[in-house]
Write an enzyme that holds these catalytic residues in place. Structure first.
Site, short mmCIF file in Angstrom:
data_model
loop_
_atom_site.label_atom_id
_atom_site.label_comp_id
_atom_site.label_asym_id
_atom_site.label_seq_id
_atom_site.Cartn_x
_atom_site.Cartn_y
_atom_site.Cartn_z
N HIS A 206 -11.76 -4.88 4.50
CA HIS A 206 -11.48 -4.43 5.86
C HIS A 206 -10.56 -5.36 6.64
CE1 HIS A 206 -15.62 -2.18 5.68
NE2 HIS A 206 -14.67 -1.56 5.01
C1 FAD Z 1 -11.07 -0.75 -2.36
C2 FAD Z 1 -11.25 -0.41 -0.90
C3 FAD Z 1 -12.46 0.13 -0.47
C4 FAD Z 1 -12.62 0.46 0.88
N1 FAD Z 1 -13.75 1.14 1.25
C5 FAD Z 1 -13.84 1.64 2.50
C6 FAD Z 1 -14.90 2.53 2.87
O1 FAD Z 1 -15.75 2.87 2.06
N2 FAD Z 1 -14.91 3.00 4.14
C7 FAD Z 1 -13.98 2.65 5.07
O2 FAD Z 1 -14.07 3.09 6.21
N3 FAD Z 1 -12.97 1.81 4.75
C8 FAD Z 1 -12.86 1.34 3.48
N4 FAD Z 1 -11.79 0.57 3.14
C9 FAD Z 1 -10.85 0.15 4.20
C10 FAD Z 1 -9.97 1.28 4.73
O3 FAD Z 1 -9.59 2.15 3.68
C11 FAD Z 1 -8.76 0.66 5.42
O4 FAD Z 1 -9.20 -0.16 6.50
C12 FAD Z 1 -7.81 1.69 6.00
O5 FAD Z 1 -7.42 2.60 5.00
C13 FAD Z 1 -6.58 0.98 6.59
O6 FAD Z 1 -5.68 1.94 7.07
P1 FAD Z 1 -4.20 1.53 7.48
O7 FAD Z 1 -3.55 2.77 7.94
O8 FAD Z 1 -4.24 0.37 8.36
O9 FAD Z 1 -3.52 1.02 6.12
P2 FAD Z 1 -3.35 1.75 4.72
O10 FAD Z 1 -4.23 2.94 4.62
O11 FAD Z 1 -3.52 0.70 3.68
O12 FAD Z 1 -1.86 2.30 4.72
C14 FAD Z 1 -0.70 1.52 4.67
C15 FAD Z 1 0.35 2.34 3.94
O13 FAD Z 1 1.63 1.78 4.19
C16 FAD Z 1 2.35 1.69 2.96
N5 FAD Z 1 3.30 0.59 3.10
C17 FAD Z 1 3.00 -0.71 3.32
N6 FAD Z 1 4.12 -1.43 3.42
C18 FAD Z 1 5.15 -0.57 3.30
C19 FAD Z 1 6.56 -0.73 3.31
N7 FAD Z 1 7.12 -1.92 3.50
N8 FAD Z 1 7.34 0.37 3.14
C20 FAD Z 1 6.78 1.59 2.97
N9 FAD Z 1 5.43 1.79 2.93
C21 FAD Z 1 4.64 0.72 3.09
C22 FAD Z 1 1.25 1.42 1.94
O14 FAD Z 1 1.68 1.69 0.63
C23 FAD Z 1 0.15 2.34 2.43
O15 FAD Z 1 0.28 3.64 1.93
C24 FAD Z 1 -11.58 0.21 1.81
C25 FAD Z 1 -10.37 -0.32 1.38
C26 FAD Z 1 -10.19 -0.61 0.04
C27 FAD Z 1 -8.86 -1.16 -0.42
#
Ligand code: FAD
Length: 537
Positions: A474
């Site tokens: 997280h």
């Molecule tokens: C293994 C695992 C288990 C988890 N389990 C849970 C759970 O059970 N419940 C829960 O609530 N949360 C869980 N989480 C955490 C939750 O999924 C994340 O906090 C949430 O998805 C974050 O969202 P975000 O939009 O900030 O980033 P992300 O969903 O990570 O999205 C970022 C996106 O940007 C893209 N990106 C990054 N840099 C670039 C770039 N330079 N150019 C183009 N694209 C780019 C990435 O490829 C990705 O697709 C888990 C996470 C992981 C990894």
């Protein structure tokens, strides 16, 4: 569409996919989404329990590793992050937790407009809760949230009885009015398949002519002209390309990649940027600071009764579960491993849970960062009882290692830096032991395997915690939102010092919410769309 768009979104993850879908809904704006990863049409992504398979899979995962962590006896921590449509919502454990209302009231103190009363309607609007809509829960939003309690493994009943025996309540809906108590985890699945933001938001929106999604498109730099973001430079199929944003660029790359892209583009600590030959455009010392994460710790028990290990370890068990999943979309492969858990307030004088519990009717020995799939069940009947403190006070940081956009960040999570965090880890361990000592759990426990039965003193326990605690995945807070001038983004998510640029993902959380972070990240994407559309009007 030409390579000029009203809005460019970097990252199609939890927040980015939701934002893209909402911005294109009324057809008035053109949107380009750049996603570094590829399609999510992958069996292990779609099958809920497949997250054990993609845990180390570089085709859908950034596979980050932190620098050695002093609080973890100088070991690094492996940090998977989704690199695929849907981002981390495509590879996560699917547990759906909004967080406590006080998490957001705390946000609201530093960022007006983000208190619980402001964002509760957004949480409601975004979900389709299988338990049905009411005052607090939504019934017709894009994100499917399922009650899978009826499918839980029978030994979960022992966990609930144990909770009652130590005086905890059993809460039918921790996303409702009250978060406290033992509970069955609600998960983001629909009809037995993963409900990622790619599936729930992006795919339906991709039919719209005003949305273009480019995969395998790695954003390398924000194009900035006289302190205004005008577009993005990105690498795709070995070529460098650019796209122009008429209105705004919105970074949704997540808690590691959004601060990285800001720093690479000259927005960050000036001394750090100069050290790497990057001309500072805006000296923003807080970019990459304020890193927070949940740190988890498990107890592994050998059971006297069969657990999921017996169902999922032998080849014939895998075959049976596989057939059940393929034919009915039910059974253990359609669920998360975290079948039960909940929230407990340990600190006296507060009414705000500070420990999150996890009960998994399966045990596995966590492989060191390597290639073995995460979930290879142990050969004996076993289960895991784990926890993490909800609101750690330790703060880490991250920084670019070089001006090369393909070089991963230096990550310093700084786990267990504060005495308060160490004390809560020990308190959580005592809670696990209290649960395990109940007749309800003693009736199915053979032995405790880890920590070993003679690991009992606080000093021994802390050593074991430092050696075995793990990220709960997280990370957040690295582009902190606030109304103070030092914050990275203001309460409208606009980056300070540069116009036409926002950040909308888990990096903007001022403080980590008390539960898992997928739902809050999606909420940020939804809320960003409300703010952006309002400003565009
Ligand atoms: C293994 C695992 C288990 C988890 N389990 C849970 C759970 O059970 N419940 C829960 O609530 N949360 C869980 N989480 C955490 C939750 O999924 C994340 O906090 C949430 O998805 C974050 O969202 P975000 O939009 O900030 O980033 P992300 O969903 O990570 O999205 C970022 C996106 O940007 C893209 N990106 C990054 N840099 C670039 C770039 N330079 N150019 C183009 N694209 C780019 C990435 O490829 C990705 O697709 C888990 C996470 C992981 C990894």
């Amino acid at each position: 569409m030409a390579d000029e768009f009203d809005f460019i979104i970097v990252g199609a993850g939890s927040a980015g996919a939701a934002l893209a879908a909402r911005l294109t809904e009324d057809g008035r704006h053109t949107v380009l989404v750049l996603e570094a990863g590829g399609s999510d049409r992958n069996f292990w992504v779609q099958m809920p329990l497949g997250y054990g398979k993609v845990y180390y899979d570089a085709r859908v995962n950034w596979k980050y590793t932190t620098d050695p962590v002093p609080g973890l006896n100088d070991k690094p921590s492996y940090w998977p992050r989704g690199k695929v449509l849907g981002g981390s919502s495509s590879i996560n454990a699917m547990v759906y937790v909004r967080g406590h209302h006080r998490d957001y009231d705390t946000w609201g103190e530093t960022a007006p407009g983000w208190s619980w009363s402001d964002i509760a309607p957004t949480f409601k609007r975004m979900e389709s809760w299988s338990g049905g809509a009411d005052d607090l829960r939504g019934g017709d939003g894009p994100l499917a949230v399922s009650d899978v309690s009826a499918q839980a493994h029978p030994i979960c009943a022992h966990y609930y009885d144990a909770a009652r025996q130590i005086g905890l309540s059993v809460n039918p809906d921790y996303n409702g009015a009250d978060m406290e108590g033992a509970a069955s985890y609600q998960i983001t699945t629909k009809d037995g398949l993963r409900a990622s933001t790619a599936r729930c938001y992006l795919r339906p929106a991709m039919k719209r002519p005003n949305l273009r999604v480019e995969t395998k498109a790695h954003a390398t730099r924000i194009l900035i002209d006289q302190n205004r973001a005008t577009g993005i430079a990105y690498r795709q199929h070995g070529q460098t390309k650019t796209a122009t944003a008429r209105h705004e660029v919105i970074l949704c790359g997540g808690a590691i990649n959004s601060p990285q892209l800001l720093q690479l583009s000259g927005i960050g600590p000036a001394a750090l940027l100069s050290q790497h030959g990057i001309t500072p455009i805006h000296d923003a010392p807080q970019v990459g600071q304020n890193l927070q994460d949940h740190l988890g710790y498990d107890h592994l028990y050998r059971a006297t009764v069969p657990t999921l290990n017996q169902s999922l370890r032998p080849w014939w068990g895998k075959l049976r579960a596989g057939l059940q999943f393929l034919l009915t979309r039910r059974g253990p492969l359609s669920l998360s491993l975290n079948q039960a858990g909940g929230f407990v307030t340990l600190t006296e004088g507060t009414d705000w849970p500070d420990i999150q519990l996890y009960f998994s009717p399966l045990s596995y020995t966590r492989a060191p960062a390597g290639t073995r799939p995460l979930m290879s069940p142990d050969p004996f009947p076993g289960f895991l009882l784990g926890f993490n403190p909800c609101r750690p006070t330790s703060r880490g940081h991250m920084a670019i290692r070089s001006a090369d956009p393909l070089t991963p960040m230096q990550i310093h999570p700084n786990y267990l830096d504060t005495e308060a965090d160490r004390a809560l880890m020990l308190a959580g361990t005592r809670l696990i032991r209290q649960l395990a000592a109940t007749t309800a759990l003693q009736s199915i426990i053979d032995t405790r395997i880890t920590p070993s039965p003679d690991t009992n003193s606080d000093a021994d326990l802390l050593t074991h915690i430092r050696d075995n605690a793990w990220t709960v995945f997280h990370p957040c807070g690295t582009c902190r939102m606030g109304c103070d001038p030092a914050s990275v983004v203001d309460e409208r998510l606009c980056v300070r010092g540069v116009t036409g640029l926002r950040v909308a993902d888990a990096s903007i959380f001022p403080t980590i919410p008390s539960g898992n972070t997928n739902a809050p990240a999606i909420m940020v994407g939804e809320r960003a769309s409300e703010l952006i559309l309002k400003d565009a009007r």
